[in-house]
Scaffold this motif. Structure first.
Motif, PDB file in Angstrom:
ATOM      1  N   ALA A 199       4.737   6.165  29.599  1.00 19.78           N
ATOM      2  CA  ALA A 199       3.348   6.070  30.048  1.00 19.78           C
ATOM      3  C   ALA A 199       2.829   4.641  29.946  1.00 19.78           C
ATOM      4  O   ALA A 199       2.128   4.158  30.848  1.00 19.78           O
ATOM      5  N   ALA A 200       3.171   3.962  28.861  1.00 21.45           N
ATOM      6  CA  ALA A 200       2.725   2.588  28.673  1.00 21.45           C
ATOM      7  C   ALA A 200       3.281   1.681  29.760  1.00 21.45           C
ATOM      8  O   ALA A 200       2.599   0.767  30.250  1.00 21.45           O
ATOM      9  N   ALA A 201       4.516   1.931  30.171  1.00 21.44           N
ATOM     10  CA  ALA A 201       5.115   1.132  31.232  1.00 21.44           C
ATOM     11  C   ALA A 201       4.424   1.367  32.568  1.00 21.44           C
ATOM     12  O   ALA A 201       4.396   0.484  33.438  1.00 21.44           O
ATOM     13  N   ALA A 202       3.838   2.552  32.736  1.00 23.16           N
ATOM     14  CA  ALA A 202       3.211   2.906  34.013  1.00 23.16           C
ATOM     15  C   ALA A 202       1.806   2.334  34.170  1.00 23.16           C
ATOM     16  O   ALA A 202       1.403   1.982  35.282  1.00 23.16           O
ATOM     17  N   HIS A 203       1.043   2.217  33.074  1.00 24.83           N
ATOM     18  CA  HIS A 203      -0.333   1.743  33.243  1.00 24.83           C
ATOM     19  C   HIS A 203      -0.769   0.687  32.228  1.00 24.83           C
ATOM     20  O   HIS A 203      -1.930   0.253  32.235  1.00 24.83           O
ATOM     21  N   GLY A 204       0.121   0.247  31.360  1.00 25.58           N
ATOM     22  CA  GLY A 204      -0.188  -0.848  30.454  1.00 25.58           C
ATOM     23  C   GLY A 204      -1.410  -0.589  29.603  1.00 25.58           C
ATOM     24  O   GLY A 204      -1.585   0.502  29.055  1.00 25.58           O
ATOM     25  N   ASP A 205      -2.276  -1.588  29.515  1.00 29.73           N
ATOM     26  CA  ASP A 205      -3.479  -1.465  28.681  1.00 29.73           C
ATOM     27  C   ASP A 205      -4.745  -1.328  29.524  1.00 29.73           C
ATOM     28  O   ASP A 205      -5.829  -1.758  29.119  1.00 29.73           O
ATOM     29  N   GLU A 206      -4.623  -0.723  30.703  1.00 31.21           N
ATOM     30  CA  GLU A 206      -5.776  -0.585  31.594  1.00 31.21           C
ATOM     31  C   GLU A 206      -6.798   0.433  31.097  1.00 31.21           C
ATOM     32  O   GLU A 206      -7.934   0.466  31.577  1.00 31.21           O
ATOM     33  N   TYR A 207      -6.400   1.272  30.140  1.00 29.41           N
ATOM     34  CA  TYR A 207      -7.277   2.348  29.707  1.00 29.41           C
ATOM     35  C   TYR A 207      -7.415   2.353  28.189  1.00 29.41           C
ATOM     36  O   TYR A 207      -6.471   2.019  27.457  1.00 29.41           O
ATOM     37  N   ALA A 208      -8.581   2.756  27.735  1.00 32.13           N
ATOM     38  CA  ALA A 208      -8.828   2.982  26.311  1.00 32.13           C
ATOM     39  C   ALA A 208      -8.966   4.487  26.084  1.00 32.13           C
ATOM     40  O   ALA A 208      -9.579   5.191  26.901  1.00 32.13           O
ATOM     41  N   THR A 259     -12.561  22.816  19.742  1.00 28.72           N
ATOM     42  CA  THR A 259     -12.108  22.155  20.960  1.00 28.72           C
ATOM     43  C   THR A 259     -11.759  20.713  20.657  1.00 28.72           C
ATOM     44  O   THR A 259     -12.587  19.965  20.119  1.00 28.72           O
ATOM     45  N   LEU A 260     -10.534  20.326  20.983  1.00 26.02           N
ATOM     46  CA  LEU A 260     -10.052  18.968  20.760  1.00 26.02           C
ATOM     47  C   LEU A 260      -9.954  18.278  22.117  1.00 26.02           C
ATOM     48  O   LEU A 260      -9.339  18.803  23.049  1.00 26.02           O
ATOM     49  N   VAL A 261     -10.563  17.103  22.222  1.00 23.90           N
ATOM     50  CA  VAL A 261     -10.624  16.407  23.509  1.00 23.90           C
ATOM     51  C   VAL A 261     -10.112  14.983  23.369  1.00 23.90           C
ATOM     52  O   VAL A 261     -10.447  14.273  22.413  1.00 23.90           O
ATOM     53  N   THR A 262      -9.315  14.575  24.342  1.00 25.32           N
ATOM     54  CA  THR A 262      -8.909  13.181  24.488  1.00 25.32           C
ATOM     55  C   THR A 262      -9.313  12.725  25.880  1.00 25.32           C
ATOM     56  O   THR A 262      -9.000  13.400  26.869  1.00 25.32           O
ATOM     57  N   ALA A 263     -10.027  11.617  25.962  1.00 25.95           N
ATOM     58  CA  ALA A 263     -10.507  11.101  27.244  1.00 25.95           C
ATOM     59  C   ALA A 263     -10.016   9.674  27.432  1.00 25.95           C
ATOM     60  O   ALA A 263      -9.695   8.966  26.468  1.00 25.95           O
ATOM     61  N   ALA A 264      -9.961   9.250  28.704  1.00 30.35           N
ATOM     62  CA  ALA A 264      -9.505   7.900  29.034  1.00 30.35           C
ATOM     63  C   ALA A 264     -10.625   7.124  29.709  1.00 30.35           C
ATOM     64  O   ALA A 264     -11.233   7.603  30.674  1.00 30.35           O
ATOM     65  N   GLU A 265     -10.890   5.925  29.184  1.00 31.62           N
ATOM     66  CA  GLU A 265     -11.907   5.037  29.746  1.00 31.62           C
ATOM     67  C   GLU A 265     -11.222   3.920  30.524  1.00 31.62           C
ATOM     68  O   GLU A 265     -10.281   3.286  30.034  1.00 31.62           O
ATOM     69  N   SER A 266     -11.685   3.671  31.733  1.00 33.20           N
ATOM     70  CA  SER A 266     -11.200   2.513  32.487  1.00 33.20           C
ATOM     71  C   SER A 266     -11.806   1.253  31.874  1.00 33.20           C
ATOM     72  O   SER A 266     -13.028   1.126  31.787  1.00 33.20           O
ATOM     73  N   ARG A 267     -10.959   0.333  31.450  1.00 30.24           N
ATOM     74  CA  ARG A 267     -11.483  -0.908  30.867  1.00 30.24           C
ATOM     75  C   ARG A 267     -12.206  -1.747  31.925  1.00 30.24           C
ATOM     76  O   ARG A 267     -13.039  -2.592  31.590  1.00 30.24           O
ATOM     77  N   THR A 268     -11.909  -1.505  33.194  1.00 32.40           N
ATOM     78  CA  THR A 268     -12.543  -2.268  34.269  1.00 32.40           C
ATOM     79  C   THR A 268     -13.975  -1.828  34.499  1.00 32.40           C
ATOM     80  O   THR A 268     -14.889  -2.659  34.632  1.00 32.40           O
ATOM     81  N   THR A 269     -14.197  -0.522  34.538  1.00 26.85           N
ATOM     82  CA  THR A 269     -15.530   0.007  34.862  1.00 26.85           C
ATOM     83  C   THR A 269     -16.324   0.445  33.639  1.00 26.85           C
ATOM     84  O   THR A 269     -17.542   0.597  33.722  1.00 26.85           O
ATOM     85  N   GLY A 270     -15.650   0.716  32.527  1.00 24.75           N
ATOM     86  CA  GLY A 270     -16.333   1.221  31.346  1.00 24.75           C
ATOM     87  C   GLY A 270     -16.695   2.689  31.445  1.00 24.75           C
ATOM     88  O   GLY A 270     -17.441   3.205  30.605  1.00 24.75           O
ATOM     89  N   ARG A 307      -0.297  10.544  28.912  1.00 25.36           N
ATOM     90  CA  ARG A 307      -0.745   9.840  27.711  1.00 25.36           C
ATOM     91  C   ARG A 307      -1.859  10.601  27.007  1.00 25.36           C
ATOM     92  O   ARG A 307      -1.863  10.732  25.769  1.00 25.36           O
ATOM     93  N   MET A 308      -2.832  11.117  27.761  1.00 18.49           N
ATOM     94  CA  MET A 308      -3.937  11.858  27.148  1.00 18.49           C
ATOM     95  C   MET A 308      -3.425  13.132  26.472  1.00 18.49           C
ATOM     96  O   MET A 308      -3.855  13.472  25.359  1.00 18.49           O
TER      97      MET A 308
END
Length: 363
Positions: A199-208, A259-270, A307-308
């Protein structure tokens, strides 16, 4: 002479109050049916869970039971939404395997249909469950298998299957076929490490990645409601906003569910661009369920969903270390999520058929 009766069951206020013995007997009928289908009772309601369902403020739940010589051997659960989709009723049928062949399922379904029509419900939805070994044996035992195809999506059920034939003969149309899968827990660390590297190879550090349990932080609530509205909520469930998100969270917590949640934030848009959730039942934490995984279209295909999901499983391991299995359902045509689940080690356990019958010709 055998005495067979179909009657409405009074729902008790508590599990040790008046009527609780019959209620718990009906709960056990459902448990035994699921053991017969899946080989375990992981998917069976506990008494506490079914009682909470019966007192859901957003859904009217009625239970009919079939008695043979006074003993409850079958039940029909009728769930009728009170907010959206008020023309609809969901009916769940359970008949003990030892009591099959007496027409109890047909009589329960007919009684349920009569009840819901009296409440001006015009559409009935029923569900059939089919284990993978059962379907495999039926498909391999005959050279000319007549298949029933759903109105939407892909997949099929053999008409020779007892449950499928029952629903078909009762006038129900197969609407959708969902794949049911399971994965043993704890999730192997070596498998998680390899998948995270991919997953890291596919999208790097673009997401938090952000995580929470039960209640979404205020800063992300609007994003979650937007994602739910765009891709998570089933058609016909109305609009989603923060107020409705909070209502759903409160209702879930009132039943004891976590309920357990994992979300992804775009570092570009926030902004959040996706999330995934796991539900843990309130009265047993050994079995958990993979719920929605929602992603904005422009961020798919980059292993962000993988990844999520992996991050959420790690959150689950820390919070509920006794969980031994996670289950999930996917539309048969959702090959993207099915492929991700297969990479994670989910194995096909069977399929679920969603069937629909309308009492209005135009619907």
């Amino acid at each position: 002479m055998t005495d067979i009766r179909i009657e409405q069951l009074r729902v008790p206020d508590t599990l040790d109050g008046e009527g609780a013995a019959d209620f718990l007997r009906a709960v056990d009928v459902s448990r035994q049916v699921r053991v017969s289908t899946w080989g375990n009772d992981d998917l069976a309601y506990t008494g506490e869970e079914l009682l909470a369902l019966c007192h859901d403020p957003y859904e009217w739940y009625v239970m009919l039971v079939a008695r043979v010589d006074g003993t409850i051997v079958g039940r029909a659960g009728i769930a009728m939404p009170l907010d959206d989709q008020t023309e609809l009723a969901h009916v769940t049928l359970d008949v003990l395997p030892v009591a099959e062949g007496r027409g109890l399922g047909r009589r329960l379904l007919e009684a349920a249909e009569t009840f819901v029509r009296g409440e001006n419900r015009r559409v009935v939805v029923v569900e059939t469950n089919h284990s993978a070994p059962e379907l495999r044996a039926q498909l391999e035992s005959a050279t000319d298998v007549e298949l029933l195809h759903p109105a939407t999506g892909v997949g099929a059920l053999p008409l020779a299957n007892r449950q499928a034939r029952f629903a078909h003969n009762a006038g129900y149309r197969l609407e959708r076929v969902e794949q049911f899968s399971s994965c043993a827990l704890p999730f192997p660390e070596s498998r998680a490490a390899a998948l995270l590297e991919s997953a890291a190879a596919a999208h790097g550090d673009e997401y938090a990645v952000h995580q929470w349990t039960d209640t979404c932080p205020d800063e992300w609530a609007a994003d979650v409601a937007r994602l739910e509205q765009e891709g998570g909520a089933p058609a016909g469930e109305g609009s989603w906003d923060v107020a409705r998100l909070r209502e759903a969270e409160e209702l879930s917590q009132s039943t004891g569910r976590r309920t357990l949640v994992t979300a992804a934030e775009s570092r570009t848009t926030g902004r959040l661009v996706g999330y995934t959730s796991i539900s843990v039942l309130g009265h047993r934490d050994d079995v958990v369920f993979q719920d929605d995984t929602v992603m904005e279209g422009g961020h798919r295909g980059r292993e962000l969903g993988l990844r999520m999901k992996l991050a959420n499983l790690e959150l689950l391991r820390r919070a509920f270390p006794h969980s031994h299995a996670i289950y999930t359902w996917n539309a048969a045509e959702d090959t993207h999520l099915i492929t991700i689940n297969a990479r994670m080690g989910f194995a096909a356990a069977g399929v679920t058929g969603q069937w629909r019958k309308s009492f209005d010709p135009e619907m």
